[in-house]
Motif scaffolding. Sequence first.
Motif, PDB file in Angstrom:
ATOM      1  N   ALA A  67       0.750  -1.163  -0.125  1.00  9.38           N
ATOM      2  CA  ALA A  67       0.092  -0.586  -0.015  1.00  9.38           C
ATOM      3  C   ALA A  67       0.678   1.110   0.104  1.00  9.38           C
ATOM      4  N   LEU A  68       2.059   1.458   0.379  1.00  7.84           N
ATOM      5  CA  LEU A  68       2.925   2.370   0.659  1.00  7.84           C
ATOM      6  C   LEU A  68       4.014   2.255  -0.373  1.00  7.84           C
ATOM      7  N   GLN A  69       4.137   1.398  -1.084  1.00  4.90           N
ATOM      8  CA  GLN A  69       5.053   1.325  -2.362  1.00  4.90           C
ATOM      9  C   GLN A  69       6.273   0.878  -1.343  1.00  4.90           C
ATOM     10  N   THR A  70       6.754   0.440  -0.645  1.00  5.94           N
ATOM     11  CA  THR A  70       7.835   0.372  -0.039  1.00  5.94           C
ATOM     12  C   THR A  70       8.246  -0.789   0.458  1.00  5.94           C
ATOM     13  N   PRO A  71       9.593  -1.151  -0.182  1.00  8.86           N
ATOM     14  CA  PRO A  71       9.930  -2.400   0.528  1.00  8.86           C
ATOM     15  C   PRO A  71       9.755  -3.355   2.136  1.00  8.86           C
ATOM     16  N   ILE A  72       9.639  -4.190   1.983  1.00 10.99           N
ATOM     17  CA  ILE A  72       9.676  -4.038   3.778  1.00 10.99           C
ATOM     18  C   ILE A  72      10.845  -3.994   4.687  1.00 10.99           C
ATOM     19  N   SER A  73      12.021  -3.919   4.050  1.00  9.01           N
ATOM     20  CA  SER A  73      13.166  -3.914   4.921  1.00  9.01           C
ATOM     21  C   SER A  73      12.844  -2.175   5.068  1.00  9.01           C
ATOM     22  N   TYR A  74      12.207  -1.584   4.555  1.00  5.11           N
ATOM     23  CA  TYR A  74      12.162   0.654   5.021  1.00  5.11           C
ATOM     24  C   TYR A  74      11.732   0.386   6.386  1.00  5.11           C
ATOM     25  N   PHE A  75      10.912  -0.583   6.627  1.00  6.80           N
ATOM     26  CA  PHE A  75      10.782  -0.462   8.105  1.00  6.80           C
ATOM     27  C   PHE A  75      11.475  -0.805   9.122  1.00  6.80           C
ATOM     28  N   PHE A  76      12.214  -1.514   9.141  1.00  4.39           N
ATOM     29  CA  PHE A  76      13.322  -1.623   9.718  1.00  4.39           C
ATOM     30  C   PHE A  76      14.455  -1.155   9.028  1.00  4.39           C
TER      31      PHE A  76
END
Length: 90
Positions: A67-76
Amino acid sequence: MIVQVDAEGPNPVDIHVGTRIRMRRKVLGMSQEKLAERLGLTFQQVQKYERGANRVSASKLYQAARALQTPISYFFEGLAEPDAEGGSKA
């Protein structure tokens, strides 16, 4: 960033992930209501995720990344590796 786990209050990792969700949402100019709609949640649930009060499940984190158009790694990004904190590898 070294994460210390406190018995009281939200887990620092949950706070970090929630902060990253909020940052990305704001960069995109997306409201909490719009993100909630895309995740099948209420905006109050998104608020709790963003504060770290509720943990984001793996499936919701995957949906949020889409939904936020970003890789999961971004959150970490910005978190220390677990083994660098003195933890053991499982």
